[in-house]
Motif scaffolding. Structure first.
Motif, PDB file in Angstrom:
ATOM      1  N   ALA A 609     115.767   5.268   6.836  1.00 56.24           N
ATOM      2  CA  ALA A 609     115.432   4.042   6.121  1.00 56.24           C
ATOM      3  C   ALA A 609     114.457   4.385   5.012  1.00 56.24           C
ATOM      4  O   ALA A 609     113.356   4.856   5.280  1.00 56.24           O
ATOM      5  N   ASP A 610     114.869   4.161   3.790  1.00 53.36           N
ATOM      6  CA  ASP A 610     114.023   4.511   2.660  1.00 53.36           C
ATOM      7  C   ASP A 610     112.714   3.726   2.701  1.00 53.36           C
ATOM      8  O   ASP A 610     112.711   2.524   2.885  1.00 53.36           O
ATOM      9  N   GLY A 611     111.608   4.440   2.539  1.00 60.51           N
ATOM     10  CA  GLY A 611     110.315   3.774   2.455  1.00 60.51           C
ATOM     11  C   GLY A 611     109.747   3.366   3.795  1.00 60.51           C
ATOM     12  O   GLY A 611     108.653   2.834   3.884  1.00 60.51           O
ATOM     13  N   GLU A 612     110.491   3.590   4.852  1.00 61.63           N
ATOM     14  CA  GLU A 612     109.968   3.247   6.175  1.00 61.63           C
ATOM     15  C   GLU A 612     109.834   4.525   6.980  1.00 61.63           C
ATOM     16  O   GLU A 612     110.488   5.523   6.707  1.00 61.63           O
ATOM     17  N   ASP A 613     109.027   4.460   8.002  1.00 65.02           N
ATOM     18  CA  ASP A 613     108.864   5.621   8.855  1.00 65.02           C
ATOM     19  C   ASP A 613     110.104   5.744   9.735  1.00 65.02           C
ATOM     20  O   ASP A 613     110.374   4.890  10.578  1.00 65.02           O
ATOM     21  N   ALA A 614     110.858   6.784   9.514  1.00 63.49           N
ATOM     22  CA  ALA A 614     112.091   6.938  10.290  1.00 63.49           C
ATOM     23  C   ALA A 614     111.801   7.471  11.690  1.00 63.49           C
ATOM     24  O   ALA A 614     112.719   7.651  12.490  1.00 63.49           O
ATOM     25  N   GLY A 615     110.540   7.731  11.992  1.00 60.64           N
ATOM     26  CA  GLY A 615     110.172   8.149  13.336  1.00 60.64           C
ATOM     27  C   GLY A 615     110.382   9.628  13.580  1.00 60.64           C
ATOM     28  O   GLY A 615     110.188  10.115  14.698  1.00 60.64           O
ATOM     29  N   SER A 616     110.768  10.347  12.557  1.00 56.07           N
ATOM     30  CA  SER A 616     111.042  11.756  12.761  1.00 56.07           C
ATOM     31  C   SER A 616     111.073  12.463  11.411  1.00 56.07           C
ATOM     32  O   SER A 616     111.206  11.827  10.368  1.00 56.07           O
ATOM     33  N   VAL A 617     110.941  13.745  11.442  1.00 55.90           N
ATOM     34  CA  VAL A 617     111.019  14.534  10.214  1.00 55.90           C
ATOM     35  C   VAL A 617     112.465  14.793   9.829  1.00 55.90           C
ATOM     36  O   VAL A 617     112.803  14.959   8.664  1.00 55.90           O
ATOM     37  N   PHE A 618     113.309  14.782  10.818  1.00 57.70           N
ATOM     38  CA  PHE A 618     114.636  15.377  10.625  1.00 57.70           C
ATOM     39  C   PHE A 618     115.694  14.387  10.132  1.00 57.70           C
ATOM     40  O   PHE A 618     116.649  14.085  10.825  1.00 57.70           O
ATOM     41  N   TRP A 619     115.436  13.844   8.971  1.00 55.11           N
ATOM     42  CA  TRP A 619     116.443  13.029   8.294  1.00 55.11           C
ATOM     43  C   TRP A 619     116.413  13.395   6.815  1.00 55.11           C
ATOM     44  O   TRP A 619     115.480  14.034   6.350  1.00 55.11           O
ATOM     45  N   HIS A 621     115.496  13.375   3.515  1.00 51.95           N
ATOM     46  CA  HIS A 621     114.452  12.736   2.710  1.00 51.95           C
ATOM     47  C   HIS A 621     113.521  13.779   2.108  1.00 51.95           C
ATOM     48  O   HIS A 621     113.651  14.978   2.371  1.00 51.95           O
ATOM     49  N   TYR A 622     112.568  13.308   1.308  1.00 47.20           N
ATOM     50  CA  TYR A 622     111.490  14.159   0.802  1.00 47.20           C
ATOM     51  C   TYR A 622     110.232  13.791   1.580  1.00 47.20           C
ATOM     52  O   TYR A 622     109.999  12.613   1.858  1.00 47.20           O
ATOM     53  N   GLY A 623     109.412  14.767   1.885  1.00 49.37           N
ATOM     54  CA  GLY A 623     108.147  14.467   2.566  1.00 49.37           C
ATOM     55  C   GLY A 623     107.149  13.785   1.651  1.00 49.37           C
ATOM     56  O   GLY A 623     106.206  13.148   2.111  1.00 49.37           O
ATOM     57  N   ASP A 624     107.363  13.897   0.334  1.00 49.26           N
ATOM     58  CA  ASP A 624     106.345  13.388  -0.589  1.00 49.26           C
ATOM     59  C   ASP A 624     106.886  12.377  -1.599  1.00 49.26           C
ATOM     60  O   ASP A 624     106.257  12.093  -2.601  1.00 49.26           O
ATOM     61  N   GLU A 625     108.063  11.867  -1.359  1.00 47.10           N
ATOM     62  CA  GLU A 625     108.600  10.851  -2.281  1.00 47.10           C
ATOM     63  C   GLU A 625     109.676  10.048  -1.574  1.00 47.10           C
ATOM     64  O   GLU A 625     110.320  10.555  -0.648  1.00 47.10           O
ATOM     65  N   ARG A 626     109.827   8.808  -1.992  1.00 49.45           N
ATOM     66  CA  ARG A 626     110.909   8.006  -1.403  1.00 49.45           C
ATOM     67  C   ARG A 626     112.267   8.484  -1.928  1.00 49.45           C
ATOM     68  O   ARG A 626     112.347   9.164  -2.938  1.00 49.45           O
ATOM     69  N   ASN A 627     113.319   8.081  -1.239  1.00 53.34           N
ATOM     70  CA  ASN A 627     114.673   8.434  -1.710  1.00 53.34           C
ATOM     71  C   ASN A 627     115.141   7.508  -2.829  1.00 53.34           C
ATOM     72  O   ASN A 627     115.935   7.900  -3.677  1.00 53.34           O
ATOM     73  N   SER A 628     114.679   6.286  -2.782  1.00 52.79           N
ATOM     74  CA  SER A 628     115.264   5.267  -3.659  1.00 52.79           C
ATOM     75  C   SER A 628     114.761   5.395  -5.090  1.00 52.79           C
ATOM     76  O   SER A 628     113.758   6.048  -5.371  1.00 52.79           O
ATOM     77  N   ALA A 629     115.465   4.709  -5.983  1.00 54.57           N
ATOM     78  CA  ALA A 629     115.070   4.669  -7.395  1.00 54.57           C
ATOM     79  C   ALA A 629     113.878   3.736  -7.561  1.00 54.57           C
ATOM     80  O   ALA A 629     113.667   2.817  -6.756  1.00 54.57           O
ATOM     81  N   LEU A 630     113.127   3.962  -8.632  1.00 58.01           N
ATOM     82  CA  LEU A 630     112.056   3.018  -8.970  1.00 58.01           C
ATOM     83  C   LEU A 630     112.690   1.718  -9.460  1.00 58.01           C
ATOM     84  O   LEU A 630     112.343   0.631  -9.011  1.00 58.01           O
ATOM     85  N   PHE A 631     113.615   1.839 -10.405  1.00 57.67           N
ATOM     86  CA  PHE A 631     114.434   0.705 -10.846  1.00 57.67           C
ATOM     87  C   PHE A 631     115.882   1.101 -10.603  1.00 57.67           C
ATOM     88  O   PHE A 631     116.377   2.064 -11.205  1.00 57.67           O
ATOM     89  N   PRO A 632     116.570   0.397  -9.715  1.00 55.10           N
ATOM     90  CA  PRO A 632     117.905   0.853  -9.323  1.00 55.10           C
ATOM     91  C   PRO A 632     119.004   0.524 -10.329  1.00 55.10           C
ATOM     92  O   PRO A 632     118.836  -0.340 -11.194  1.00 55.10           O
TER      93      PRO A 632
END
Ligand code: BGC
Length: 756
Positions: A609-619, A621-632
């Motif tokens: 889930a972008d921007g939410e804690d997925a409860g684990s490292v292993f998905w 994603h980036y550790g230091d940035e969201r996946n989603s666009a700033l303006f989609p």
């Protein structure tokens, strides 16, 4: 019954006229071919760049004399970058009056977004999602350019691109193949008109075939390595749409695709384009791309490059002179065939016949028409209209916009505020430098407010000479910063115009950083520290990283490079005389590290889930940035607001040959009239090849008066569900689908159905 008979009575003769005219042209082509020597045939496959100085003819020694001689002896089929009636006439005269068979030249030019009158860069126009307006803009460009002797444009560029680092994103329609296909076809229709031999019509060229937009790392001309799935589902659809719209020419591309330079790619040019799609126009190489196959490490020398290119399906050689030098020998050696040469020449001649050049080679060379059409009111009005439609409102808090028309002290700040060159963008070869209306001039056309203007900081050290020079960004000189801050302190509202210099995007203009160049970010923050009532107008040729602005600046207007009428369009939007309705055709990233970024991503085996804690490292994603666009993708605001009802599906089961409808009610819930792009996305949950979690499959641009509600309906049938599947076929596969309708690509309004 009666109606049908009537229709048939009209259509049958029409069909026979069309069939007749194409057989007549075929006959003419064959007759001419029969008269041509091998040398003359090869000449048709040769294209030269102009050898006239822009200010006057200079066919003197060296290269120019060589080209001149070749023109006179029928060794040139086409020229590019010869423009203006006088100059076109001169080269045409040599070809027609001095060569043995008098075959006219086809005159090519990069009419990318307007000729002398510049319309918004294609990426900006795409943000209008207004297909009719885009078609009209291309038609007006064709009208102006054809009045200057040009009869062939190297446009539209239909390369899908997901990487804002690539400078050529400004030339295309953005990241989506569905939107890109509609725009590709619209531009082809606009350029070519209803009849190609109409005086205002010119031949179009779908480029760059193919996958040039997938250059690794967004670095121009770089290697491309993508699989069949991406090639067929993402890259090829806009090319197919252009071919279906009757585009007369294709241009191949500089890149190598999966190990084969596109210029020699048989699979692309012969199997797909000419055989499968039945394309009967011709393929021109990109500039010197035959020769570049040596540097690619694919051709061992120029002669070998000629062999590879012709076998691969390239019909015309742009500026490598290789066909001219080697085809005859290659034919003798049996490395290329007479049939291949004849086919290439027939394709080129056909387009010339269709343009009506044989009937009147000087039909585009009317000096009177040139004078009245270029820069005419019709064309200027068209550029203004398109510019307004291209603007995207990214943020508008505290009703910062529209600006009050009277009694305000406005500080207009930024290196692009009075710039009359940058708004023209790249690829505006025929436009005079500094011919755009600046934002300062646009705002000054409104008299009610007191405007002070400060540049703030300089953006470039030296104005580059067109597109041949690197842009030298100022990173040392902060002069002007203090004055700008002082002006901001005194103002009721600050309008800041920041972004990219006009030549910072375009060919060869890749960037590894996507933030505001030079000292502009610092300027923005310093001004904000003394007056936060800021409207930020961004001018750029690509998506930029605007995180700080998105968080701190109350109003942001995406104004791209909008062309000749730029300042008027921006002023009308800022003052509320035009309610913006543009939507982003490319995702705006949070970080350059997200590249390539695009909305139609796949789920992966580790979605989160972008921007939410997925409860684990292993998905994924980036550790230091969201996946989603700033303006989609698909995002853009209006001065009014729109409410959507839930989706109503006519059925939640669809038969293979049947269809269902999806409806929503959209209400203008604000106080002013406005336009909204209602967008439909689909998700095929499981298939023989993995599918994106959403894909644009329809949209409607609607106008709603304040308080008005309209029902928008989409019909879903098999066609919308087809994709290039695991069996390498275009098919819709039975199973579960979701459908989303809303205001941008992140909408959560969803309904599900099953394809049986
Ligand atoms: C570009 C093409 C363009 C051609 C002719 C090349 O460098 O890649 O898009 O049409 O030049 O100007």
């Amino acid at each position: 019954m009666k109606k049908n008979t009537l229709l048939l009575a009209i259509l049958l003769p029409l069909a026979s006229i069309i069939a007749q005219s194409s057989t007549t042209i075929d006959r003419k082509v064959n007759n001419l071919l029969a008269k041509m020597t091998l040398e003359e045939k090869i000449g048709q496959m040769n294209q030269y760049n102009g050898f006239w100085n822009f200010t006057g003819p200079s066919p003197k020694g060296g290269d120019a004399a060589y080209k001149y001689q070749n023109l006179a002896s029928g060794k040139v089929g086409s020229m590019l970058n010869v423009r203006g009636v006088k100059q076109v006439k001169e080269v045409q005269k040599i070809a027609v009056e001095q060569s043995r068979l008098g075959i006219p030249l086809i005159i090519g030019f990069d009419l990318i977004h307007g000729y002398e009158t510049v319309s918004p860069i294609p990426l900006a126009e795409s943000a209008s999602w207004d297909i009719a307006a885009i078609e009209k803009s291309a038609a007006l460009g064709a009208k102006e350019a054809s009045a200057a002797g040009i009869n062939w444009t190297f446009a539209p560029m239909v390369d899908i691109t997901r990487d804002a680092r690539w400078g050529r994103v400004m030339e295309g329609a953005g990241e989506d193949p569905y939107l890109g296909s509609l725009i590709a076809a619209a531009r082809v229709r606009g350029f070519q008109g209803e009849n190609l031999d109409d005086i205002h019509s010119i031949a179009a060229c779908a480029k760059h075939f193919a996958a040039y937009g997938f250059a690794e790392g967004g670095r121009d001309y770089n290697t491309v390595d993508i699989g069949l799935n991406t090639l067929h589902n993402i890259v090829l659809p806009p090319f197919k749409a252009a071919a279906d719209a009757g585009v007369k020419t294709f241009m191949n591309s500089f890149n190598d695709l999966n190990g084969i330079p596109a210029t020699a790619d048989r699979y692309l040019q012969r199997e797909i384009l000419k055989e499968e799609w039945g394309f009967d126009g011709f393929v021109v190489s990109d500039w010197g791309s035959l020769r570049e196959m040596i540097d690619h490490g694919y051709a061992k020398d120029r002669k070998h490059a000629g062999e590879l290119a012709l076998n691969g399906g390239s019909d015309m050689d742009m500026e490598s002179y290789i066909y001219l030098d080697y085809i005859e020998t290659l034919l003798k050696e049996g490395k290329v065939s007479q049939a291949q040469i004849d086919d290439a020449v027939a394709r080129i001649l056909r387009v010339k016949f269709e343009l009506g050049l044989f009937e009147d080679p000087y039909k585009y060379c009317d000096e009177e028409r040139e004078k009245t059409v270029i820069g005419s009111k019709e064309i200027l009005d068209g550029a203004l209209d398109m510019a307004k439609k291209s603007i995207v409102l990214l943020k508008n808090e505290k009703q910062t916009l529209p600006l009050k028309k009277e009694g305000q002290k406005i500080a207009l700040i930024g290196p692009l505020a009075a710039d009359k060159n940058s708004p023209l963008g790249n690829w505006r070869i025929a436009a005079a430098d500094n011919s755009a209306v600046s934002v300062l001039e646009g705002l000054n056309a409104y008299k009610g407010n007191a405007i002070t203007h400060e540049q703030g900081v300089k953006l470039v050290n030296k104005i580059p000479a067109g597109f041949h020079e690197e842009v030298d960004i100022n990173t040392t000189d902060r002069a002007g910063m203090e004055e700008a801050v002082a002006a901001a302190k005194e103002a009721d509202v600050v309008v800041m115009v920041l972004g990219e210099y006009g030549f910072q995007s375009g060919e060869g203009r890749s960037r590894a950083h996507l933030d505001l160049p030079g000292f502009q970010q610092e300027l923005l923050e310093k001004v904000h520290a003394v007056n936060s009532n800021i409207v930020l107008v961004v001018m750029n040729g690509r998506p930029l990283v605007l995180n700080w602005a998105a968080e701190n600046i109350p109003a942001i207007v995406e104004a791209w490079h909008l062309g000749t009428q730029s300042g008027h369009a921006i002023a009308q939007v800022l003052y509320g005389d035009y309610n913006p309705s543009g939507k982003l055709p490319m995702s705006f990233p949070r970080s350059v590290g997200q590249m390539p970024l695009y909305y139609n991503q796949k789920s992966t085996g580790r979605p989160g889930a972008d921007g939410e804690d997925a409860g684990s490292v292993f998905w994924s994603h980036y550790g230091d940035e969201r996946n989603s666009a700033l303006f989609p993708f698909g995002y853009g605001l209006s001065y009014t607001s729109f409410d959507y009802s839930d989706i109503r599906l006519s059925d939640n089961k669809m038969n293979r040959d049947g269809s269902i409808t999806a409806q929503v009610d959209v209400t203008n819930s604000g106080k002013i009239d406005g336009k909204e792009v209602v967008q439909l996305y689909l998700y095929d949950h499981h298939a023989s090849a993995t599918r994106p979690t959403r894909e644009l499959k329809g949209f409607k641009l609607i106008e709603l008066k304040a308080g008005e509600t309209k029902t928008v309906e989409f019909k879903i049938d098999q066609e919308r569900l087809k994709f290039y599947n695991g069996a390498q076929k275009w098919e819709a596969e039975p199973g579960d689908f979701s459908l989303y309708i809303g205001t941008d690509s992140t909408t959560k309004r969803r309904a599900d159905f099953v394809l049986q």
